[in-house]
Design a protein around this motif. Structure first.
Motif, PDB file in Angstrom:
ATOM      1  N   GLY A 142      42.509  38.870  43.248  1.00 40.33           N
ATOM      2  CA  GLY A 142      41.830  38.077  44.357  1.00 40.33           C
ATOM      3  C   GLY A 142      41.447  38.893  45.378  1.00 40.33           C
ATOM      4  O   GLY A 142      40.631  38.408  46.368  1.00 40.33           O
ATOM      5  N   ASP A 156      37.825  39.887  45.618  1.00 38.89           N
ATOM      6  CA  ASP A 156      37.034  38.653  45.688  1.00 38.89           C
ATOM      7  C   ASP A 156      36.845  38.362  47.095  1.00 38.89           C
ATOM      8  O   ASP A 156      35.720  37.796  47.554  1.00 38.89           O
ATOM      9  CB  ASP A 156      37.413  37.564  44.900  1.00 38.89           C
ATOM     10  CG  ASP A 156      37.590  37.819  43.169  1.00 38.89           C
ATOM     11  OD1 ASP A 156      36.633  38.779  43.152  1.00 38.89           O
ATOM     12  OD2 ASP A 156      38.325  37.293  42.336  1.00 38.89           O
ATOM     13  N   SER A 179      35.385  32.539  41.324  1.00 41.23           N
ATOM     14  CA  SER A 179      36.725  33.421  40.733  1.00 41.23           C
ATOM     15  C   SER A 179      38.044  33.089  41.451  1.00 41.23           C
ATOM     16  O   SER A 179      39.118  32.896  40.986  1.00 41.23           O
ATOM     17  CB  SER A 179      36.353  34.803  40.919  1.00 41.23           C
ATOM     18  OG  SER A 179      35.232  34.991  40.052  1.00 41.23           O
ATOM     19  N   LEU A 180      37.847  32.865  42.943  1.00 39.21           N
ATOM     20  CA  LEU A 180      38.753  32.527  43.660  1.00 39.21           C
ATOM     21  C   LEU A 180      39.500  31.178  43.670  1.00 39.21           C
ATOM     22  O   LEU A 180      40.861  30.826  43.527  1.00 39.21           O
ATOM     23  CB  LEU A 180      38.769  32.595  45.297  1.00 39.21           C
ATOM     24  CG  LEU A 180      38.565  34.047  45.794  1.00 39.21           C
ATOM     25  CD1 LEU A 180      37.992  33.927  47.211  1.00 39.21           C
ATOM     26  CD2 LEU A 180      39.850  34.758  45.635  1.00 39.21           C
ATOM     27  N   LEU A 216      41.382  31.190  40.217  1.00 37.14           N
ATOM     28  CA  LEU A 216      42.465  32.010  40.342  1.00 37.14           C
ATOM     29  C   LEU A 216      43.657  31.329  41.028  1.00 37.14           C
ATOM     30  O   LEU A 216      44.826  31.475  40.808  1.00 37.14           O
ATOM     31  CB  LEU A 216      42.422  33.239  41.101  1.00 37.14           C
ATOM     32  CG  LEU A 216      43.390  34.107  41.190  1.00 37.14           C
ATOM     33  CD1 LEU A 216      43.865  34.818  40.040  1.00 37.14           C
ATOM     34  CD2 LEU A 216      42.973  35.542  42.300  1.00 37.14           C
ATOM     35  N   CYS A 217      43.220  30.415  42.106  1.00 38.25           N
ATOM     36  CA  CYS A 217      44.168  29.880  42.752  1.00 38.25           C
ATOM     37  C   CYS A 217      44.394  28.162  42.594  1.00 38.25           C
ATOM     38  O   CYS A 217      45.116  27.428  43.121  1.00 38.25           O
ATOM     39  CB  CYS A 217      43.618  29.756  44.366  1.00 38.25           C
ATOM     40  SG  CYS A 217      43.526  31.313  45.147  1.00 38.25           S
TER      41      CYS A 217
END
Length: 1267
Positions: free
Chosen positions: A360, A363, A406-407, A410-411
Motif C-alpha cells: 500500500g 499506492d 487499491s488502498l 487493502l484496508c
C-alpha cells in the motif's frame, strides 16, 4: 544591495540567485551608484552565443540567445575567490570591479595605487583575469580643488600602471548621478562594457565547467564513480542556466540526468548493475509523495548530496525541478504528461531494483503525487484552460482513482463487514509513513495529505472520495471521446458496487462496458465483463437475462472447461425445474447454444409433388461443453402461394434450383455476436413476371425478402443481449424432431414431411426446447425454400442430336410427364403422319418408366402401329408423377427445288412445312420444319410439335466454257459433322432432248465426302443441232452415312434441279498488246498498242432477238458496248477505253478496236479485261418504266440491274467519262441501258495471257509486279 560592511549572506538555492560581481575600492562611491546600476544593467538584452557543448548534443554549441543580465554585487573579499577544484558556480565571482573617484595625483600615489596593486596581486594569485577598473569623474570635486591635474592624467596613469596590454579594462564614468546627455552617454558606454565582460566571463567559465563535467561523466565506468556527485555537478550547471533565465537549457540538464539514471536502472534489471545503485535500493520508509510547491526541496537535495536518498527521493526531487522549469516555460500540460510517465516508471523501477516496499505504500505515494501534480497545475491555470485540456490531466485522475481503490480494498474499506483489526493496523502503518503534513500545505483544506487521510479514516469517507473521483474521471473520459477508458473505470465502479451489495447500480456500468466491447470486438474483455454481469443478474433475479448470459459463457472458448460446464449446468438446472406457469417460455438466442452449419434436401432439388416425401437433414454444431438432451427441435415453415404458380412445373422448378441440394450457412468469425446496431445482410432476389399465354417476359425487378428484419424499430432496452426481441412463430407448418441428444460439436438431425398443398415453403426459424427454455434462431439466412407442385401431364419431344439431318434416320426422344394423371393400359399417343417424314420404330424398342427423382422403376415393350394417316404409340401403365421415356426414329425425305439461271442457292423445298433459308452467304445448313399433331389421352386438345431438319448438303452449279465447248460443274458441300458416302451421281436433262448429250467426266461410282468438305462433278455438253435457249437439269446422288453399318431401309437419293440459259458462245474476244515499233519488249512508261478483236461465232439465233437487234438490207446487226478495264492497276488506258459498236449477226463477223496502253510496272503483266454489254436503246418498252434506282447520276448510260456483279464502279465511271457530254443534255430523260452478256455467250480467248514488261533505263526505283 546590502551595506558593504555586512557579512556575506549564505547561498540560498532559489530563483533570486544572480551572478556574483565583487566590488573593491571606494565602497561609499559604489553604494551611491548601485541603485542606478542595478536598474540600468538588465534593461538592454545582449546576444549570448556560448561556444560550449551540452552533454547530449555535441553538434555545434548552443544557438545564440538574447538574455537580460542581472548581477549580485558584493564587497570584494579574498574568501570569495574560488580555490582549486571548487566546482560551485553559484558562488563563483564572474567579474571583479575596482571603483575610484580619485582626481588628485598625490592621493593616487599615496593610497589608490597601492590599493590597486594589492587588489590585482590577489586576483593574480587566484588566476582571475576578469576584472575592470572604473574611474568616476565628479565635476564638484574639480571645482573645490584648483591644483589638480586633468582627469585624463589619472586615467592614463592607471592604464599605464595596470592596463598596459588591456587598456579597455579601465573605463570612465562621468557624473553618474547627474541627468545630462554626457552622463547618459557615459553610462551607456560603461554598461556595454560591463555586459560584454560579464558575457565573456560566462562563456569562458561555463565552457571550462562543462569540460570538467564531461570529463567526470566519461569516468562513469570507473570504480568509485558516484552518480550523486555527478548529479550535484550537472545540477550546478542547471542552476546557472536557471539563474540566467535560460530555463530550456536548465531543463535539458535535468532531462540528461533523468535519462542517465533510467538507463542504469534498465541495465541493472538486465544484470549489468553499477555499485552506486545499491544506495538507491534501500527499503522505502517514507511515501509522502511529490513536493512541487517550492522551487527546490532542500531536504531531498541534501539526501542526494549525502548519498542517502532512496529511489523515490531521487525521482521526487528530479521531477520537482523539472516541474518548476516547465512551469516557468508555461508548459503545465507537459508536467501532467511527464508526471504520469514518472509514476508508472517508478513502479517498474522499484520492481527492477527489488526495493522493499510495504503493501500500500506505493499506492499512497502515487495517489498523493497525482493530486499534488493536479493541484500544482490548477494553481497556475484558470478553469477555462483546465477544462479545455482535460485530455492531458485525465490520466492522472484515472491513476489516482485506481490507487485509491487499491488502498480501499487493502484496508478493508470495501468489505461487507468493514475493516478488521488487521486492516486498521495496516491503515495506521500507511498513515505513519506519510509523516507530518508539509508546512506549505498545512493551511490548505483540500490538500492531498488531508484527502488521503480522510479517505482512509472510515468506510463512508472512502466511499464518498472514491465515488467522487470515479464519476469525475468517467465524465472527463467521456467528454474527450475516450469511451473505452470511461467504461473501464465504470467496470471498477461495478465491482465496487457488487462488493457493497448493490448489484442494481453495478448492472448499468457492466452493460455499458459490454456494449462498447461488443461494438469494438474485444474478446477477452467481453468474457470477463459477461462473468461479472452474470453474477449481477443472478443477484438481481433476472432469470432470462442470466440464462442468456450463461449460455454465452458456456459456449465461450476463452473460459476454462470447468467454468463453461458450470454455466451450462445453470441452464440445465433451470430447465429441469417446474415453473408455476406451464405455458411460460424463456426464449434465448440459438447462436450461443448451437450453430446451424448446413442443410441438405432429399430430393436434392428441393422440389416434390403433392403427396411426395421430403427429407431435410441439418448439421448443428453444439457449443455446449457437455451433451445436452433436447426435448424437441423444430423448424417453423412459412407457406406461400406465389402469383403465376401455374408455371412452376417440375421442369421449371428443377432448372431454377441448386443441383446438389446443400445449403451452407456462414460460420460466425467471432465467438460473440455483433452489436445490436448492426443489421442483417440484404436478401435480394430477382423477380420475373411472365405471360401465361406464351411464357414471354412481362416485367422484372428485385425484391427484398427480409425487409421485416431491416425496417423494424430498434429496441432501446438497457440490456444489450435481452431476449425480448425473439418472437416464436406459431403456425400449422412445423417440422419436428423429438428426443435428440446434442453432443459437443457437429450433430446431424433429419426431418421428414409429406407434401400436401402446392406452393413455396420457406424455412423461417429453428427452435430447440429444453423444458421452458427455448433456443431460437429467429431468421435462417441465407433463404432456404422447398417447393411442392401439382403438375399437369406433359409431352416433350426433343431430338437426341444437336440438329436433325434430313435424308437419314434420326432419333427423337419422347418424354411423358404423368403429373397428377395415372397412365392406364390402353392409353396411347396418336401421331398424324406427314408425307415428307416417316416415323420408324425398331422391333425391340422399349419404354422406360422413371420416378420423379429420375430413379428407374421399370421398362416395357413399346408397341407402335402405323396406318396411312395416323401412327399409334401404346403407352405402358405408369402412376402419377412419373416419367415415361422412349425413342423413335424419324426420316425426313430429301427434296430439292428447281434452281433457275445461274443461281447458287440451295435446292431444298418444304412441301409440308415452313421453309427456313438460314443460309445466306455462309455455310449454314438449310432447314425444313415438319409439324406433327399428337393426340394425348389426358387432353381433348391436340398437341402440335415442330421437328426441324437440316439439309446436310449445299449444292451449287456453274457453267464452264472453252471456246464453243460447254461444261456443267456441280459442287456438293457437306455442311454437317458427319461423313457421307456418295454413289450413283447423275445429271439428266429433264426435257429429254435427243439432240443434247451430257457426258460425265467423273469416272468413280462412289465417293466419300467428309465433314466441311466439297465434291465436284463435271459433265460436258454436246449437241447435234442448234442448241436450245435453256437447259433444264436434275442432279441426283445416293448418299448414306459413311460410319454406320447397312441401314435397315433404303434411302432416297438427294436431288438438285437447276436451269442454264443462254449458254451457247456467241462472241470470241481476243486482245493483244504490241511493243512500240523498233523495240522487242514493252517498257514501263512507254505507250504500247492494244488490239482487241470481237468475232461473231454463229448466225442469227433465237437469243439475239431483242431490242438491240436491227435489220438492214443485207444482214441483221446488234449493238454492243465494249469496255477495257484493268482492276489490278497494272496498265493505264490512254484515250477512249469504251465504245458502242454495231455488230453484224453473221458467223465470223469481226470488229477490231485499237487503243494505246501504258504499263505501270515491270514483269509479266496480265492483259486488261475486255467486257461486252448489250446496248439497249432508250425507246425500249422497259425504259419508260425505270424508277429512280435505275438511274446513275452524272452518267449518260443506265445500267440494267442484271449487269454482272463483277462490274465495278471504276468501269461505270470510265463509261461516264466517255459519254458525259450528253449528261447535261439528257438529264431527267430516259437513258439507254446496258445489259451484261451471260457468262456463256462471250468467251475471252486471251484470259490468262501475260506480257513481259521490262523497266525503263532511266528509272532509279524499280517496281516489279509479280503475278
Amino acid at each position: 544591495m546590502d551595506a558593504p560592511e555586512d557579512p556575506l549572506p549564505p547561498v540560498i538555492y532559489t530563483m533570486e540567485n544572480k551572478p556574483i560581481v565583487t566590488c573593491a575600492g571606494d565602497q561609499n562611491l559604489f553604494t551611491s551608484i548601485y541603485p542606478t546600476l542595478s536598474q540600468q544593467l538588465p534593461r538592454e538584452p545582449m546576444e549570448w552565443r556560448s561556444d560550449s557543448f551540452t552533454i547530449v548534443d555535441r553538434s555545434y554549441g548552443r544557438a545564440p540567445k538574447m538574455i537580460h543580465l542581472e548581477s549580485n554585487f558584493v564587497q570584494f573579499k579574498e574568501e570569495l575567490l574560488p580555490k582549486e577544484g571548487n566546482k560551485a558556480l553559484l558562488t563563483f565571482p564572474f567579474l571583479h570591479i575596482y571603483w575610484t573617484e580619485c582626481c588628485d595625483t598625490e592621493v593616487y600615489k599615496a593610497t589608490v595605487k597601492d590599493d590597486l596593486t594589492k587588489w590585482q596581486n590577489v586576483l593574480k594569485a587566484y588566476s582571475s583575469v576578469d576584472w575592470l577598473i572604473v574611474v568616476v569623474e565628479n565635476d564638484a570635486k574639480k571645482k573645490n580643488k584648483t591644483n589638480i591635474l586633468p582627469r585624463t592624467s589619472i586615467v592614463d596613469k592607471i592604464r599605464n600602471d595596470f592596463c598596459n596590454k588591456q587598456s579597455d579594462r579601465c573605463v570612465v564614468l562621468s557624473d553618474p548621478l547627474k541627468d545630462s546627455s554626457r552622463t547618459q552617454e557615459s553610462w551607456n558606454a560603461f554598461l556595454t562594457k560591463l555586459r560584454t565582460l560579464l558575457l565573456m566571463s560566462f562563456t569562458k567559465n561555463l565552457g571550462k565547467f562543462e569540460d570538467d563535467m564531461r570529463t567526470l561523466r566519461e569516468k562513469r565506468t570507473e570504480p568509485g564513480w558516484s552518480f550523486c556527485e555527478y548529479f550535484m555537478v550537472q545540477e550546478e550547471l542547471a542552476f546557472v542556466f536557471e539563474m540566467l533565465q535560460q530555463f530550456e537549457d536548465a531543463l535539458v540538464q535535468y532531462d540528461e540526468l533523468d535519462a542517465l539514471f533510467s538507463q542504469y536502472v534498465v541495465n541493472f534489471g538486465a544484470g549489468d548493475g553499477a555499485n552506486w545503485l545499491t544506495f538507491f535500493c534501500q527499503p522505502v520508509k517514507s511515501w509522502n509523495g511529490l513536493i512541487l510547491r517550492k522551487p527546490i526541496d532542500m531536504e531531498k537535495r541534501e539526501l542526494i548530496q549525502r548519498q542517502e536518498a532512496t529511489l523515490l527521493d531521487l525521482r521526487s526531487y528530479l521531477f520537482s525541478r523539472q516541474c518548476t522549469l516547465l512551469l516557468f516555460l508555461q508548459r503545465p500540460w507537459e508536467v501532467a504528461q511527464r508526471a504520469l510517465e514518472l509514476l508508472h516508471s517508478c513502479v517498474q523501477e522499484l520492481k527492477l531494483l527489488e526495493v522493499s516496499v510495504p503493501p500500500g505504500a506505493l499506492d499512497c505515494w502515487v495517489f498523493l503525487s497525482c493530486l499534488e501534480v493536479l493541484q500544482r497545475i490548477e494553481g497556475c491555470c484558470d478553469r477555462a484552460q483546465i477544462d479545455s485540456n482535460i485530455a492531458h490531466t485525465v490520466g492522472l485522475w484515472s491513476y489516482a482513482t485506481e490507487k485509491l481503490k487499491s488502498l480501499g480494498y487493502l484496508c478493508g474499506l470495501v468489505s461487507e463487514k468493514g475493516p478488521n483489526s488487521e486492516d486498521l493496523n495496516r491503515t495506521v502503518d500507511l498513515l505513519a509513513g506519510l509523516g507530518a503534513e508539509r508546512p506549505e500545505t498545512a493551511n490548505t483544506a483540500q490538500s492531498p495529505y488531508k484527502k488521503l487521510k480522510e479517505a482512509l479514516s472510515s468506510v463512508e469517507a472512502f466511499e464518498k472520495h472514491y465515488l467522487d473521483l470515479s464519476h469525475a474521471t468517467i465524465e472527463m473520459f467521456t467528454s474527450i471521446g475516450r469511451i473505452r477508458s470511461a467504461k473501464l473505470v465504470g467496470k471498477d465502479l461495478a465491482e465496487f458496487y457488487m462488493r457493497k451489495k448493490s448489484p442494481q447500480k453495478a448492472e448499468m456500468y457492466l452493460q455499458g462496458a459490454l456494449k462498447n466491447y461488443l461494438a469494438e470486438g474485444w474478446a477477452l474483455p467481453i468474457t470477463h465483463t459477461r462473468k461479472q454481469l452474470a453474477e449481477c443478474q443472478k443477484r438481481l433475479g433476472q432469470i432470462e437475462n442470466y440464462l442468456q448470459t450463461s449460455s454465452l459463457l458456456a459456449s465461450d472458448q476463452h473460459l476454462t472447461a470447468d467454468e463453461r460446464e458450470y454455466f451450462c449446468r445453470e441452464i440445465l438446472s433451470f430447465a429441469s425445474q417446474q415453473t408455476d406457469s406451464p405455458g411460460h417460455r424463456v426464449a434465448l438466442p440459438m447462436h450461443s447454444f448451437a450453430q446451424l452449419r448446413d442443410l441438405r434436401f432429399t430430393p436434392a432439388n428441393a422440389v416434390v409433388h403433392v403427396g411426395g416425401i421430403l427429407s431435410v437433414e441439418i448439421t448443428v454444431c453444439s457449443q455446449m461443453p457437455v451433451p445436452i438432451h433436447v426435448e424437441q427441435i423444430a423448424i417453423h415453415v412459412h407457406f406461400s402461394i406465389e402469383k403465376n404458380n401455374y408455371r412452376k412445373t417440375a421442369e421449371w422448378l428443377t432448372k431454377h434450383k441448386t443441383a446438389n441440394g446443400v445449403v451452407n450457412f456462414p460460420v460466425e468469425a467471432s465467438p460473440f455476436p455483433t452489436s445490436q446496431s448492426s443489421l442483417p445482410a440484404l436478401e435480394l432476389y430477382e423477380m420475373f413476371e411472365r405471360s401465361p399465354s406464351d411464357n414471354s417476359l412481362n416485367t422484372t425487378g428485385i425484391i427484398c425478402k427480409n425487409v421485416h428484419m431491416l425496417l423494424r424499430r430498434q429496441e432501446s432496452g438497457t440490456s444489450l443481449e435481452a431476449s425480448s426481441g425473439l418472437a416464436l412463430e406459431d403456425g400449422a407448418h412445423v417440422l419436428r424432431c423429438a428426443g435428440v441428444t446434442l453432443q459437443p460439436g457437429p450433430n446431424t438431425i433429419v426431418f421428414r414431411t409429406q407434401a400436401r398443398e402446392p406452393g413455396t415453403y420457406t424455412l423461417r426459424q429453428l427452435c430447440a426446447s429444453l423444458g421452458p427454455v427455448w433456443f431460437v434462431l429467429p431468421h435462417i439466412y441465407p433463404l432456404v425454400q422447398y417447393d411442392v407442385y401439382s403438375q399437369e401431364p406433359q409431352l416433350l419431344v426433343e431430338p437426341l442430336a444437336d440438329s436433325l439431318l434430313a435424308g437419314i434416320p434420326q432419333k427423337v426422344k419422347f418424354t411423358v410427364t404423368t403429373g397428377h394423371y395415372t397412365v392406364k393400359n390402353g392409353d396411347s399417343l396418336q401421331l398424324s403422319n406427314v408425307d415428307a417424314m416417316l416415323i420408324l420404330c425398331p422391333e425391340e424398342n422399349r419404354a422406360v418408366i422413371y420416378s420423379n427423382t429420375r430413379e428407374k422403376v421399370s421398362d416395357a415393350l413399346l408397341r407402335v402401329q402405323s396406318s396411312d394417316k395416323v401412327t399409334s404409340i401404346s403407352l405402358p401403365a405408369a402412376p402419377t408423377y412419373h416419367l415415361i421415356e422412349f425413342e423413335l426414329e424419324v426420316l425426313s425425305l430429301p427434296s430439292a427445288p428447281a434452281a433457275g439461271g445461274e443461281s447458287t442457292l440451295l435446292g431444298v423445298t418444304e412441301p409440308h412445312g415452313k421453309h427456313k433459308d438460314t443460309q445466306k452467304t455462309g455455310h449454314c445448313m438449310a432447314t425444313t420444319d415438319h409439324k406433327v399433331s399428337i393426340d394425348c389421352p389426358w387432353s381433348i386438345y391436340s398437341t402440335v410439335i415442330a421437328l426441324t431438319f437440316s439439309m446436310p448438303f449445299r449444292t451449287t452449279h456453274s457453267l464452264l466454257s472453252s471456246g464453243t465447248r460447254k461444261y456443267v460443274q456441280v459442287c456438293v458441300q457437306n455442311l454437317s459433322e458427319l461423313d457421307f458416302q456418295l454413289s450413283d451421281s447423275r445429271l439428266v436433262d429433264t426435257h429429254d432432248s435427243t439432240d443434247l448429250r451430257l457426258i460425265p467426266l467423273n469416272t468413280e461410282s462412289e465417293q466419300c465426302i467428309h465433314s466441311r468438305q466439297a465434291v465436284f462433278f463435271v459433265w460436258e455438253l454436246k449437241w447435234t443441232q442448234e442448241p436450245p435457249p435453256s437447259l433444264h437439269c436434275r442432279f441426283s446422288t445416293g448418299f448414306s452415312p459413311a460410319s454406320e453399318e447397312q441401314l435397315s431401309i433404303s434411302l432416297k437419293p438427294y436431288t438438285y434441279e437447276f436451269q442454264v440459259e443462254n449458254f451457247f458462245t456467241l462472241y470470241n474476244v481476243r486482245a493483244e498488246i504490241s511493243p512500240p515499233p523498233g523495240t522487242e519488249h514493252c517498257r514501263t512508261g512507254s505507250l504500247c498498242s492494244l488490239d482487241v478483236s470481237i468475232t461473231r461465232l454463229s448466225d442469227l439465233l433465237e437469243v439475239d432477238k431483242d431490242e438491240a437487234l436491227t435489220e438492214s438490207d443485207e444482214y441483221f446487226s446488234t449493238k454492243l458496248m465494249y469496255e477495257v478495264v484493268d482492276n489490278s492497276s497494272n496498265w493505264a488506258v490512254c484515250g477512249k477505253s469504251s465504245g458502242v459498236i454495231s455488230m453484224p449477226v453473221t458467223a465470223q463477223a469481226t470488229h477490231r478496236v485499237h487503243m494505246e496502253v501504258m504499263p505501270l510496272f515491270a514483269g509479266y503483266l496480265p492483259l486488261p479485261d475486255v467486257r461486252l454489254f448489250k446496248y439497249l436503246p432508250h425507246h425500249s418498252a422497259q425504259s419508260s418504266q425505270l424508277d429512280a434506282d435505275s438511274w446513275i447520276e452524272n452518267d449518260s448510260l443506265s445500267v440494267d440491274k442484271h449487269v454482272d456483279d463483277q462490274l465495278d464502279s471504276g468501269s461505270v465511271k470510265s463509261r461516264g467519262s466517255v459519254h458525259s457530254a450528253a449528261s447535261s443534255e439528257h438529264k431527267g430523260l430516259p437513258m439507254p441501258r446496258l445489259r451484261a452478256l451471260p457468262p456463256g455467250q462471250a468467251f475471252n480467248s486471251s484470259a490468262g495471257t501475260q506480257v513481259l514488261v521490262i523497266p525503263s533505263k532511266d528509272d532509279h526505283v524499280l517496281e516489279v509486279s509479280v503475278t
